[in-house]
Enzyme design. Sequence first.
Site, PDB file in Angstrom:
ATOM      1  N   LYS A  13       0.826  -1.215   0.000  1.00  0.00           N
ATOM      2  CA  LYS A  13       0.000   0.000   0.000  1.00  0.00           C
ATOM      3  C   LYS A  13       0.860   1.265   0.000  1.00  0.00           C
ATOM      4  O   LYS A  13       0.625   2.175  -0.771  1.00  0.00           O
ATOM      5  CB  LYS A  13      -0.913   0.060   1.248  1.00  0.00           C
ATOM      6  CG  LYS A  13      -1.863  -1.094   1.394  1.00  0.00           C
ATOM      7  CD  LYS A  13      -2.763  -0.885   2.610  1.00  0.00           C
ATOM      8  CE  LYS A  13      -2.045  -0.803   3.949  1.00  0.00           C
ATOM      9  NZ  LYS A  13      -1.398  -2.049   4.384  1.00  0.00           N
ATOM     10  N   ARG A  88      -9.008   1.032   9.296  1.00  0.00           N
ATOM     11  CA  ARG A  88      -8.587  -0.343   9.562  1.00  0.00           C
ATOM     12  C   ARG A  88      -9.657  -1.094  10.338  1.00  0.00           C
ATOM     13  O   ARG A  88      -9.485  -2.276  10.626  1.00  0.00           O
ATOM     14  CB  ARG A  88      -7.312  -0.341  10.377  1.00  0.00           C
ATOM     15  CG  ARG A  88      -6.055  -0.688   9.558  1.00  0.00           C
ATOM     16  CD  ARG A  88      -4.910  -0.551  10.507  1.00  0.00           C
ATOM     17  NE  ARG A  88      -3.715  -1.222  10.168  1.00  0.00           N
ATOM     18  CZ  ARG A  88      -2.655  -0.629   9.630  1.00  0.00           C
ATOM     19  NH1 ARG A  88      -2.707   0.620   9.265  1.00  0.00           N
ATOM     20  NH2 ARG A  88      -1.545  -1.304   9.443  1.00  0.00           N
ATOM     21  N   ARG A 123      11.622  -5.977   4.545  1.00  0.00           N
ATOM     22  CA  ARG A 123      11.253  -4.560   4.431  1.00  0.00           C
ATOM     23  C   ARG A 123      12.127  -3.684   5.319  1.00  0.00           C
ATOM     24  O   ARG A 123      12.480  -4.062   6.431  1.00  0.00           O
ATOM     25  CB  ARG A 123       9.792  -4.366   4.826  1.00  0.00           C
ATOM     26  CG  ARG A 123       9.392  -2.897   4.836  1.00  0.00           C
ATOM     27  CD  ARG A 123       7.936  -2.703   4.719  1.00  0.00           C
ATOM     28  NE  ARG A 123       7.233  -2.973   5.956  1.00  0.00           N
ATOM     29  CZ  ARG A 123       5.926  -2.750   6.112  1.00  0.00           C
ATOM     30  NH1 ARG A 123       5.217  -2.293   5.105  1.00  0.00           N
ATOM     31  NH2 ARG A 123       5.346  -3.025   7.258  1.00  0.00           N
ATOM     32  N   ARG A 156      11.615  -2.102  10.910  1.00  0.00           N
ATOM     33  CA  ARG A 156      10.634  -1.735  11.927  1.00  0.00           C
ATOM     34  C   ARG A 156      10.560  -2.824  12.996  1.00  0.00           C
ATOM     35  O   ARG A 156      10.646  -4.005  12.675  1.00  0.00           O
ATOM     36  CB  ARG A 156       9.251  -1.585  11.280  1.00  0.00           C
ATOM     37  CG  ARG A 156       9.079  -0.266  10.583  1.00  0.00           C
ATOM     38  CD  ARG A 156       7.864  -0.211   9.711  1.00  0.00           C
ATOM     39  NE  ARG A 156       6.641  -0.760  10.300  1.00  0.00           N
ATOM     40  CZ  ARG A 156       5.448  -0.678   9.727  1.00  0.00           C
ATOM     41  NH1 ARG A 156       5.310  -0.053   8.564  1.00  0.00           N
ATOM     42  NH2 ARG A 156       4.394  -1.213  10.287  1.00  0.00           N
ATOM     43  N   ARG A 167      -0.006  -9.397  13.370  1.00  0.00           N
ATOM     44  CA  ARG A 167      -0.557  -8.300  12.562  1.00  0.00           C
ATOM     45  C   ARG A 167      -1.428  -8.854  11.439  1.00  0.00           C
ATOM     46  O   ARG A 167      -2.459  -8.276  11.092  1.00  0.00           O
ATOM     47  CB  ARG A 167       0.574  -7.452  11.988  1.00  0.00           C
ATOM     48  CG  ARG A 167       1.225  -6.586  13.056  1.00  0.00           C
ATOM     49  CD  ARG A 167       2.523  -5.996  12.593  1.00  0.00           C
ATOM     50  NE  ARG A 167       2.371  -5.055  11.515  1.00  0.00           N
ATOM     51  CZ  ARG A 167       3.316  -4.793  10.607  1.00  0.00           C
ATOM     52  NH1 ARG A 167       4.472  -5.419  10.661  1.00  0.00           N
ATOM     53  NH2 ARG A 167       3.101  -3.914   9.678  1.00  0.00           N
TER      54      ARG A 167
END
Length: 210
Positions: A13, A88, A123, A156, A167
Site C-alpha cells: 500500500k 482499519r 522490508r 521496523r 498483525r
Amino acid sequence: MNLIFLGAPGAGKGTQAEIVCEKLGIPALSTGNMLREAVKNATPTGLAAKEYMDRGDLVPDDIVIGILKDRIAKPDAKNGFILDGFPRTVAQAEALDKMGVSIDKVIEIYVPDDVICGRLSGRRVCESCGASYHVDHKPTKSEGVCDSCGGKVVQRVDDKPETVLSRLATYHEKTAPLKDYYQAKGKLKTVVGQDSIADTAKLTLEAIEG
Ligand code: AMP
C-alpha cells in the site's frame, strides 16, 4: 479524488501510494507514519500508541481517528488524498463517513499471506521520512541510507517475524471486513499485487482510472 488503499501489512500500500500520489498530485496520508513520528517525538499520542504498535495490535480507534481528522483538515489535502492504512476497522470507516468525507474508490491490494511474510522480513523503512524499501526488491542505493532524504533506513520493530503473524491475524479479523463495507457501496476494486512494483502500479492506476 479521495482514495483508500486497503490491504494486509506488506501488501504494498505504502509503495503504491508513493507512486500514485506523485502521478495524481495528491498527498498519501499514512496513519502508520503519523503514529511512528508521534512515537519518535514522544508526544502524548505517541506515548499512548507505542505499546499497541510494538505488539502489532491496532491503536484504539479514538486516537487514530483524531490524528486522521487533523491531518485531512490541512490545506494540502483539500484537493484529494490517498489514505494508506486508514480505515482499519468498520468503526473508523463509519467515522470517516460521519466527518462527511466522500470516498471515490477503495483499492484493495491483494497479496497471499505466505508472500506477505517473506516481504515483511526484508522490508526496511526510513526513520526520517517513512520511505519504504526492500533488501531484494527495492534496495537503497547506499546501504542503510534513504535515497530520498538521506535519513537512516532501519527494520521496523513490528516487522520481526513473531509480530508479523499477529498483525496478519488482526488484519483478517478487523480490517478485511471493510472489503464488504465498501463493496456494498460499489466502491471496491481489487488489484492482485505482482512481484514487480511497476506491474502493480500499472494495475493500480488502471483500477483508479477505470
Ligand atoms: P502501518 O505502517 O500502516 O503498518 O501501521 C503500523 C502500526 O500503526 C499498526 O500495526 C498499528 O499498530 C498502527 N496503526 C496504523 N494505522 C492504524 C489505524 N488506522 N488504526 C489502528 N492502528 C493503526
